[in-house]
Design an enzyme around this catalytic site. Structure first.
Site, PDB file in Angstrom:
ATOM      1  N   LYS A 192     -68.385  17.517 -25.760  1.00 35.57           N
ATOM      2  CA  LYS A 192     -67.185  18.127 -26.353  1.00 35.57           C
ATOM      3  C   LYS A 192     -66.981  19.554 -25.817  1.00 35.57           C
ATOM      4  O   LYS A 192     -65.865  19.954 -25.457  1.00 35.57           O
ATOM      5  CB  LYS A 192     -67.320  18.155 -27.883  1.00 35.57           C
ATOM      6  CG  LYS A 192     -66.266  18.939 -28.604  1.00 35.57           C
ATOM      7  CD  LYS A 192     -64.916  18.288 -28.522  1.00 35.57           C
ATOM      8  CE  LYS A 192     -63.824  19.209 -29.050  1.00 35.57           C
ATOM      9  NZ  LYS A 192     -62.490  18.668 -28.813  1.00 35.57           N
ATOM     10  N   CYS A 251     -59.716  25.304 -30.402  1.00 39.02           N
ATOM     11  CA  CYS A 251     -60.675  24.548 -29.573  1.00 39.02           C
ATOM     12  C   CYS A 251     -60.948  25.269 -28.254  1.00 39.02           C
ATOM     13  O   CYS A 251     -62.033  25.799 -28.051  1.00 39.02           O
ATOM     14  CB  CYS A 251     -60.145  23.151 -29.295  1.00 39.02           C
ATOM     15  SG  CYS A 251     -60.109  22.123 -30.754  1.00 39.02           S
TER      16      CYS A 251
HETATM   17  N1  LIG Z   1     -57.594  20.527 -34.853  1.00 32.59           N
HETATM   18  C1  LIG Z   1     -57.909  19.960 -33.691  1.00 32.59           C
HETATM   19  O1  LIG Z   1     -57.035  19.616 -32.901  1.00 32.59           O
HETATM   20  C2  LIG Z   1     -59.355  19.701 -33.334  1.00 32.59           C
HETATM   21  C3  LIG Z   1     -59.621  18.897 -32.216  1.00 32.59           C
HETATM   22  C4  LIG Z   1     -60.936  18.612 -31.916  1.00 32.59           C
HETATM   23  C5  LIG Z   1     -61.970  19.136 -32.693  1.00 32.59           C
HETATM   24  N2  LIG Z   1     -61.687  19.929 -33.780  1.00 32.59           N
HETATM   25  C6  LIG Z   1     -62.786  20.422 -34.584  1.00 32.59           C
HETATM   26  O2  LIG Z   1     -62.777  19.738 -35.832  1.00 32.59           O
HETATM   27  C7  LIG Z   1     -63.277  20.614 -36.853  1.00 32.59           C
HETATM   28  C8  LIG Z   1     -62.242  20.725 -37.973  1.00 32.59           C
HETATM   29  O3  LIG Z   1     -61.086  21.315 -37.415  1.00 32.59           O
HETATM   30  P1  LIG Z   1     -59.691  21.314 -38.171  1.00 32.59           P
HETATM   31  O4  LIG Z   1     -58.689  21.749 -37.170  1.00 32.59           O
HETATM   32  O5  LIG Z   1     -59.500  20.014 -38.877  1.00 32.59           O
HETATM   33  O6  LIG Z   1     -59.957  22.469 -39.244  1.00 32.59           O
HETATM   34  P2  LIG Z   1     -59.046  22.837 -40.527  1.00 32.59           P
HETATM   35  O7  LIG Z   1     -59.295  24.253 -40.812  1.00 32.59           O
HETATM   36  O8  LIG Z   1     -57.647  22.334 -40.314  1.00 32.59           O
HETATM   37  O9  LIG Z   1     -59.658  21.937 -41.691  1.00 32.59           O
HETATM   38  C9  LIG Z   1     -60.938  22.107 -42.196  1.00 32.59           C
HETATM   39  C10 LIG Z   1     -60.891  21.895 -43.687  1.00 32.59           C
HETATM   40  O10 LIG Z   1     -62.236  21.930 -44.172  1.00 32.59           O
HETATM   41  C11 LIG Z   1     -62.225  22.528 -45.468  1.00 32.59           C
HETATM   42  N3  LIG Z   1     -63.599  22.921 -45.792  1.00 32.59           N
HETATM   43  C12 LIG Z   1     -64.294  24.034 -45.443  1.00 32.59           C
HETATM   44  N4  LIG Z   1     -65.556  23.962 -45.903  1.00 32.59           N
HETATM   45  C13 LIG Z   1     -65.677  22.783 -46.552  1.00 32.59           C
HETATM   46  C14 LIG Z   1     -66.734  22.123 -47.223  1.00 32.59           C
HETATM   47  N5  LIG Z   1     -67.941  22.661 -47.302  1.00 32.59           N
HETATM   48  N6  LIG Z   1     -66.492  20.920 -47.787  1.00 32.59           N
HETATM   49  C15 LIG Z   1     -65.274  20.353 -47.712  1.00 32.59           C
HETATM   50  N7  LIG Z   1     -64.236  20.924 -47.084  1.00 32.59           N
HETATM   51  C16 LIG Z   1     -64.432  22.123 -46.505  1.00 32.59           C
HETATM   52  C17 LIG Z   1     -61.209  23.646 -45.341  1.00 32.59           C
HETATM   53  O11 LIG Z   1     -60.710  24.027 -46.605  1.00 32.59           O
HETATM   54  C18 LIG Z   1     -60.142  22.988 -44.453  1.00 32.59           C
HETATM   55  O12 LIG Z   1     -59.106  22.389 -45.219  1.00 32.59           O
HETATM   56  C19 LIG Z   1     -63.591  21.951 -36.169  1.00 32.59           C
HETATM   57  O13 LIG Z   1     -64.938  21.957 -35.797  1.00 32.59           O
HETATM   58  C20 LIG Z   1     -62.712  21.890 -34.927  1.00 32.59           C
HETATM   59  O14 LIG Z   1     -63.230  22.699 -33.888  1.00 32.59           O
HETATM   60  C21 LIG Z   1     -60.398  20.214 -34.122  1.00 32.59           C
END
Ligand SMILES: NC(=O)c1ccc[n+]([C@@H]2O[C@H](COP(=O)([O-])OP(=O)(O)OC[C@H]3O[C@@H](n4cnc5c(N)ncnc54)[C@H](O)[C@@H]3O)[C@@H](O)[C@H]2O)c1
Length: 393
Positions: A196, A250
Site C-alpha cells: 500500500k 493518502c
Molecule cells: N479515503 C480514502 O480514499 C482512502 C483510500 C485508501 C486508504 N485509506 C485509509 O483508510 C483509513 C481510513 O480512512 P478514511 O478516509 O475512511 O478516514 P475518515 O476520517 O473518513 O474515517 C475514519 C472514521 O473513524 C472514526 N474513528 C476514529 N477512531 C475510532 C475508533 N477507535 N473506533 C471507531 N471509529 C473511530 C472517525 O470518527 C472517522 O469517522 C486511513 O488509514 C486511510 O489512510 C483511505
C-alpha cells in the site's frame, strides 16, 4: 470500526450483500446520521446503499462494538508533526474490540499502516486476551479505491491480503470473497502493508516529476501541458499531470511512513514529497507576483478568485488540500480572494461564491483544481487567468 470514507462504503456494500453489519464510530454525529439512513460524506451510490441497509435492519451504527465474527478496522492513520505515523486510532480500535473477541474471530486492518503494524496490533490484542493465543485470525488488507468511484472499485479492484500467518491469510481471503469480485492476492502482513505504501509513493514520485517539469517549463517559456502531451506520444512514456502540489489523506501522507522507517534509504521518495510540497509554495509565489503586477496596472487591489479548493478534481474532500492551503495563505497576506468550490457547501468559516459570479467579479482567475464543471463555464471577460492544473486545456 470507523465509518468514514472507507469504512462506511465497505459496511454499506457488505450490508447490501445481506451481511449483518454493526458499524462503530467514535463520532456521535456520524452514528446518528447513519442510523437515519443518511450519510455524512459525498460518494455516488452510497446514500442509497446506506438507506437500504438501515431500512432492512442489516446496517446499524453505534459508538461501541458488539461480539461479531469479523472485525474490520478503517480508522484514520495520520502522521504527527514530525511526519512519524500515528497508529493510535488503530490501537484504540483494537483495545475497544479486544473484550469481544472469541475463538475463530477474524480481525482485519484496512487502515494504511507502517510496516509491522499488524504484528504490533496482534501483540496488543494477545496481551489483553492471552487466552486467545493461536485461536484468532489477524490480517491486513489495504484499500486502494478512488474517491468518487468507491462503490464500484470496492467490489472490482484487485486486493492484496496478508495475514500474520497462513491460516489468517486464508480466513481473510474467504471473507473478502463474500463481497468482492476482483482478484485476491495472498501474501504476508508486512508485504501487504508495504505494498500500500509503495503504491502511493509511486504516484507521489511520478506527480513530483510532472510538477518539476512544470517549473522548468515555466522558466523555459514552454506550455507544460502541451509538452507532456507530446512526450507521452512516445510508446513507453506516460507522464502524469502537474498541479498545485499533492493533497488528500493518502498520497501526501503515506510516503512519509516509508521515509520515517527507512530515513537513509528513501532519498527519492523524500525528495518527491519535498518537490510536491515546494510546488504549492511556487504556485503561491506566482499568484503573488501576478497580483502585484495587476495592482500596479489597475491602481487598486485586484480581486482574485481561487477556482477549486479540494485536493483533486470532482470530489468534495479538502483534507491536506494544497488548493485550500494556497487560498488561506492568500487571505493571510491580505489579498482580496473569492473562493469557488462547486463540490463543497459554504460554512461560517468558508464562504464560497458561485463560479459564474466569480468570473464576473474577479480580476484574476486562479485555477487550482481541474473540476469538469469548470470546462463548461462561459468564457471570462478581459480578466487574467492562471491555470496551474490544466483546468482549461
Ligand atoms: N479515503 C480514502 O480514499 C482512502 C483510500 C485508501 C486508504 N485509506 C485509509 O483508510 C483509513 C481510513 O480512512 P478514511 O478516509 O475512511 O478516514 P475518515 O476520517 O473518513 O474515517 C475514519 C472514521 O473513524 C472514526 N474513528 C476514529 N477512531 C475510532 C475508533 N477507535 N473506533 C471507531 N471509529 C473511530 C472517525 O470518527 C472517522 O469517522 C486511513 O488509514 C486511510 O489512510 C483511505
Amino acid at each position: 470500526m470507523g465509518l468514514g470514507y472507507i469504512g462506511l462504503p465497505t459496511a454499506a456494500l457488505m450490508a447490501g450483500k445481506g451481511m449483518h453489519i454493526h458499524g462503530v464510530d467514535t463520532n456521535p454525529n456520524v452514528v446518528e446520521t447513519i442510523n437515519k439512513g443518511q450519510i455524512h460524506i459525498i460518494e455516488p451510490e452510497l446514500e442509497g446503499l446506506v438507506h437500504y441497509g438501515v431500512q432492512q435492519k442489516l446496517l446499524k451504527a453505534s459508538s461501541a462494538p458488539v461480539q461479531a465474527d469479523v472485525y474490520l478496522v478503517a480508522v484514520p492513520t495520520p502522521f504527527k508533526d514530525d511526519h512519524k505515523p500515528d497508529i493510535s486510532y488503530v490501537e484504540s480500535a483494537a483495545k475497544m474490540v479486544a473484550p469481544f473477541l472469541r475463538e475463530n474471530s477474524l480481525f482485519i486492518i484496512e487502515s494504511t499502516s507502517p510496516v509491522g503494524t499488524t504484528e504490533k496490533i496482534a501483540e496488543l490484542l494477545l496481551s489483553i486476551r492471552p487466552d486467545l493465543n493461536e485461536k484468532i485470525f489477524i490480517a491486513y488488507c489495504p484499500e486502494r479505491v478512488l474517491p468518487g468511484n468507491v462503490i464500484h472499485e470496492l467490489q472490482y479492484n484487485d486486493r492484496v491480503i496478508g495475514g500474520i500467518d497462513n491460516a489468517s491469510t486464508e480466513k481473510a481471503v474467504s471473507f473478502y470473497e463474500k463481497f468482492t469480485k476482483g482478484n485476491l492476492h495472498k501474501t504476508n502482513a508486512r508485504t501487504a502493508e508495504m505494498c500500500k505504501l509503495v503504491e502511493n509513493a509511486y504516484r507521489d514520485v511520478n506527480i513530483a516529476f510532472a510538477n518539476e517539469l512544470s517549473i522548468i517549463s515555466d522558466k523555459a517559456g514552454i506550455d507544460v501541458n502541451e509538452l507532456i502531451n507530446l512526450a507521452s506520444k512516445h510508446p513507453r512514456v506516460k507522464i502524469l499531470k502537474p498541479g498545485p502540489g499533492v493533497g488528500g489523506h493518502c498520497i501526501a501522507v503515506d510516503p512519509w511512513f516509508l521515509v520515517s522507517d527507512f530515513p537513509d534509504e528513501t532519498k527519492m521518495i523524500r525528495m518527491a514529497r519535498e518537490t510536491n510540497n515546494y510546488k504549492t509554495n511556487w504556485v503561491f509565489e506566482k499568484i503573488i507576483a501576478k497580483t502585484e503586477q495587476l495592482r500596479k496596472e489597475l491602481n487598486r487591489k485586484p480581486i482574485l478568485a481561487c477556482m477549486g479548493l479540494t485536493y483533486k478534481s470532482d470530489i468534495d474532500d479538502v483534507r491536506e488540500s494544497p488548493a485550500m492551503s494556497i487560498y488561506h495563505k492568500l487571505l493571510e497576506v491580505n489579498c482580496t480572494v473569492i473562493a469557488v468550490e462547486p463540490h463543497v457547501k459554504s460554512t461560517d468559516k468558508l464562504v464560497l461564491t458561485d463560479a459564474r459570479e466569480a468570473i464576473k467579479k474577479a480580476d484574476l482567475l486562479v485555477y487550482l483544481v481541474a473540476h469538469k464543471v469548470f470546462k463548461s463555464l462561459p468564457k471570462s471577460k478581459q480578466q487574467e487567468t492562471l491555470d496551474f492544473c490544466g483546468a482549461l486545456s
